[in-house]
Design a protein around this motif. Structure first.
Motif, PDB file in Angstrom:
ATOM      1  N   THR A 122       0.841  -1.188   0.000  1.00  0.00           N
ATOM      2  CA  THR A 122       0.000   0.000   0.000  1.00  0.00           C
ATOM      3  C   THR A 122       0.881   1.245   0.000  1.00  0.00           C
ATOM      4  O   THR A 122       2.095   1.177   0.267  1.00  0.00           O
TER       5      THR A 122
ATOM      6  N   GLN B 203      -5.248   5.469  -0.638  1.00  0.00           N
ATOM      7  CA  GLN B 203      -5.944   4.411   0.096  1.00  0.00           C
ATOM      8  C   GLN B 203      -7.366   4.830   0.447  1.00  0.00           C
ATOM      9  O   GLN B 203      -7.878   4.517   1.514  1.00  0.00           O
ATOM     10  N   GLY B 204      -7.982   5.506  -0.494  1.00  0.00           N
ATOM     11  CA  GLY B 204      -9.367   5.896  -0.311  1.00  0.00           C
ATOM     12  C   GLY B 204      -9.533   7.176   0.477  1.00  0.00           C
ATOM     13  O   GLY B 204      -8.570   7.793   0.940  1.00  0.00           O
TER      14      GLY B 204
ATOM     15  N   GLU C 143      -9.650   2.255   5.456  1.00  0.00           N
ATOM     16  CA  GLU C 143     -10.241   0.935   5.613  1.00  0.00           C
ATOM     17  C   GLU C 143      -9.274  -0.122   5.105  1.00  0.00           C
ATOM     18  O   GLU C 143      -8.505   0.130   4.164  1.00  0.00           O
TER      19      GLU C 143
ATOM     20  N   GLY D  42      -7.581  -2.903   3.001  1.00  0.00           N
ATOM     21  CA  GLY D  42      -7.716  -3.246   1.597  1.00  0.00           C
ATOM     22  C   GLY D  42      -7.840  -4.746   1.398  1.00  0.00           C
ATOM     23  O   GLY D  42      -8.141  -5.492   2.341  1.00  0.00           O
TER      24      GLY D  42
ATOM     25  N   MET E  20      -7.810  -9.393  -4.780  1.00  0.00           N
ATOM     26  CA  MET E  20      -7.708  -8.433  -5.873  1.00  0.00           C
ATOM     27  C   MET E  20      -7.866  -9.133  -7.221  1.00  0.00           C
ATOM     28  O   MET E  20      -8.466  -8.587  -8.151  1.00  0.00           O
TER      29      MET E  20
ATOM     30  N   LEU F  85      -3.192  -3.365  -7.824  1.00  0.00           N
ATOM     31  CA  LEU F  85      -4.114  -2.235  -7.934  1.00  0.00           C
ATOM     32  C   LEU F  85      -3.471  -1.153  -8.802  1.00  0.00           C
ATOM     33  O   LEU F  85      -2.945  -0.158  -8.300  1.00  0.00           O
TER      34      LEU F  85
ATOM     35  N   ARG G 139      -8.036   0.719 -10.692  1.00  0.00           N
ATOM     36  CA  ARG G 139      -8.596   1.781  -9.847  1.00  0.00           C
ATOM     37  C   ARG G 139      -9.771   2.470 -10.546  1.00  0.00           C
ATOM     38  O   ARG G 139     -10.823   2.722  -9.941  1.00  0.00           O
TER      39      ARG G 139
ATOM     40  N   TRP H  23     -10.824   2.826  -3.892  1.00  0.00           N
ATOM     41  CA  TRP H  23     -10.128   1.950  -2.939  1.00  0.00           C
ATOM     42  C   TRP H  23     -10.970   0.701  -2.697  1.00  0.00           C
ATOM     43  O   TRP H  23     -12.073   0.789  -2.165  1.00  0.00           O
ATOM     44  N   PRO H  24     -10.493  -0.477  -3.082  1.00  0.00           N
ATOM     45  CA  PRO H  24     -11.281  -1.701  -2.933  1.00  0.00           C
ATOM     46  C   PRO H  24     -11.238  -2.246  -1.504  1.00  0.00           C
ATOM     47  O   PRO H  24     -10.175  -2.396  -0.911  1.00  0.00           O
ATOM     48  N   THR H  25     -12.393  -2.529  -0.962  1.00  0.00           N
ATOM     49  CA  THR H  25     -12.508  -3.085   0.382  1.00  0.00           C
ATOM     50  C   THR H  25     -13.316  -4.385   0.323  1.00  0.00           C
ATOM     51  O   THR H  25     -13.861  -4.732  -0.725  1.00  0.00           O
TER      52      THR H  25
END
Length: 395
Positions: free
Chosen positions: A78, A287-288, A335, A337, A343, A364, A369, A386-388
């Motif tokens: 990250t 990171q969002g 949050e 990841g 992913m 990512l 993104r 940002w993927p959670t």
């Protein structure tokens, strides 16, 4: 970082059919006829035959180079992980000492090329730890290997031709010169063609030696960065604080809003500088929306030319601001990841929905993104890219 990170860009280049066909004819097969072809091309380009013979004498294929090339990947860390490791207090302290030690050279770099000391010193630190770790691959053999290999000869053959010119100038010993596995040389890891075109004899000794001479490396980097489009007197990245009610679908690289428009929406520079309101910028959220936030100015594009890894470029640009006196960024509370396998699942699902995410590799990247943002918006989630786990479940 001494690895050949700048090759993230050429990996994505698509040459024309004619160019590729021509390149394919000049790669592979027995090494001797391949080198004979290189010599003919180098002589035709103006290098003396004797210099080419010296450059290519003893050339050999390096299997370790091929292994590195096949294994190359973009960072899976990250932004917080990578930037905190690379932008360490020790590196910041050394960087400030180097800027002071070479104050005259850095002053000349800014006066002649418009590039501030921090920008150059940050690359210097991240590429080789200020020249301490420059790579131990024979440069000539690395370029011969990659030019002979038929995966990307159109990229490396011209670099091999440029290396023969460096040998002719007396700026490189082909038998002993070492560097990165992909042929990059010196304290800021530059390729032979770039050294030939942008090299500056900073210590005025009659040679351009970006490996041993810090003044040569600093000024050569400055001239190259200017060539990439760096605009004198303008910022490159700026940390900001953000409210919760932004049009997050307009965040991300390639933004279409000015700094002033973001400021009116409540985006606030931590350094208080709002003097470049008319410049078109991007709001980037590595990171969002709950993590660090930055706006990137047009000068940030030079970082993307240097290296297309989003994590590397954002970290390098942030590093430069720290050397210029900016405080540490606010970490926020992003949050969690997704891991690599999660992913890959996300990328597979995105591809099934018609998005172009490139290779399914668990990384990512910019394409992933952008696709995530579009799907977040479609699913009624905050589109911050940002993927959670919640996004994966919704997807």
């Amino acid at each position: 970082m001494k690895t050949a990170l700048r090759f993230a860009l050429p990996f994505c280049l698509l040459a024309s059919t004619t160019t590729l066909a021509s390149a394919q004819q000049q790669c592979g097969g027995d090494l001797a006829p391949f080198l004979a072809g290189v010599k003919a091309e180098a002589v035709a380009a103006g290098t003396q035959a004797e210099a080419v013979d010296k450059a290519l004498a003893g050339a050999a294929i390096d299997q370790k180079v091929l292994s590195r090339d096949r294994a190359q990947g973009v960072f899976r860390q990250t932004f917080l992980e990578f930037s905190q490791r690379t932008v360490s207090q020790a590196r910041l302290d050394i960087g400030k000492k180097k800027i002071k030690e070479y104050a005259d050279t850095f002053g000349r770099a800014e006066q002649e090329f418009g590039v501030p000391a921090g920008v150059i010193a940050a690359f210097w630190a991240m590429e080789t730890d200020f020249g301490a770790v420059q790579g131990d691959f024979n440069t000539r053999n690395a370029l011969v290997t990659l030019a002979h290999d038929c995966r990307r000869p159109e990229l490396f053959r011209p670099q091999l031709i440029a290396l023969t010119k460096m040998v002719e100038h007396g700026d490189l010993d082909p038998a002993t010169n070492t560097g990165a596995w992909a042929g990059e040389i010196g304290q800021v890891q530059m390729l032979p063609k770039d050294i030939i075109e942008f090299g500056v004899d900073g210590d005025a000794n009659g040679h351009i030696d970006v490996k041993k001479s810090s003044p040569d490396a600093i000024l050569t980097a400055a001239k190259f960065i200017q060539h990439l489009g760096f605009k004198r007197g303008e910022p490159w990245i700026q940390e900001v604080t953000i409210p919760d009610n932004l049009p997050f679908e307009r965040s991300g690289l390639g933004g279409t809003m000015t700094a002033g428009e973001w400021f009116k929406l409540g985006v606030a520079p931590r350094d208080g500088n709002t003097g470049f309101q008319n410049l078109q910028v991007s709001l980037v959220l590595p990171q969002g929306r709950k993590g660090p936030a930055f706006i990137t100015y047009p000068n940030f594009n030079i970082y993307l030319e240097w290296n297309q890894s989003f994590i590397y470029t954002t970290s390098a640009a942030y590093f430069a601001t720290r050397l210029a006196g900016a405080p540490p960024y606010q970490k926020g509370n992003p949050e969690p990841g997704l891991d690599t396998e999660q992913m890959k699942v996300v990328q597979t699902k995105l591809e099934g929905l018609g998005h172009d995410v490139g290779k399914i590799d668990g990384i990512l990247g910019s394409g992933t993104r952008a696709a995530i943002q579009k799907e977040q918006q479609r699913l009624g989630l905050v589109p911050d890219g940002w993927p959670t786990a919640a996004f994966l479940n919704a997807l």
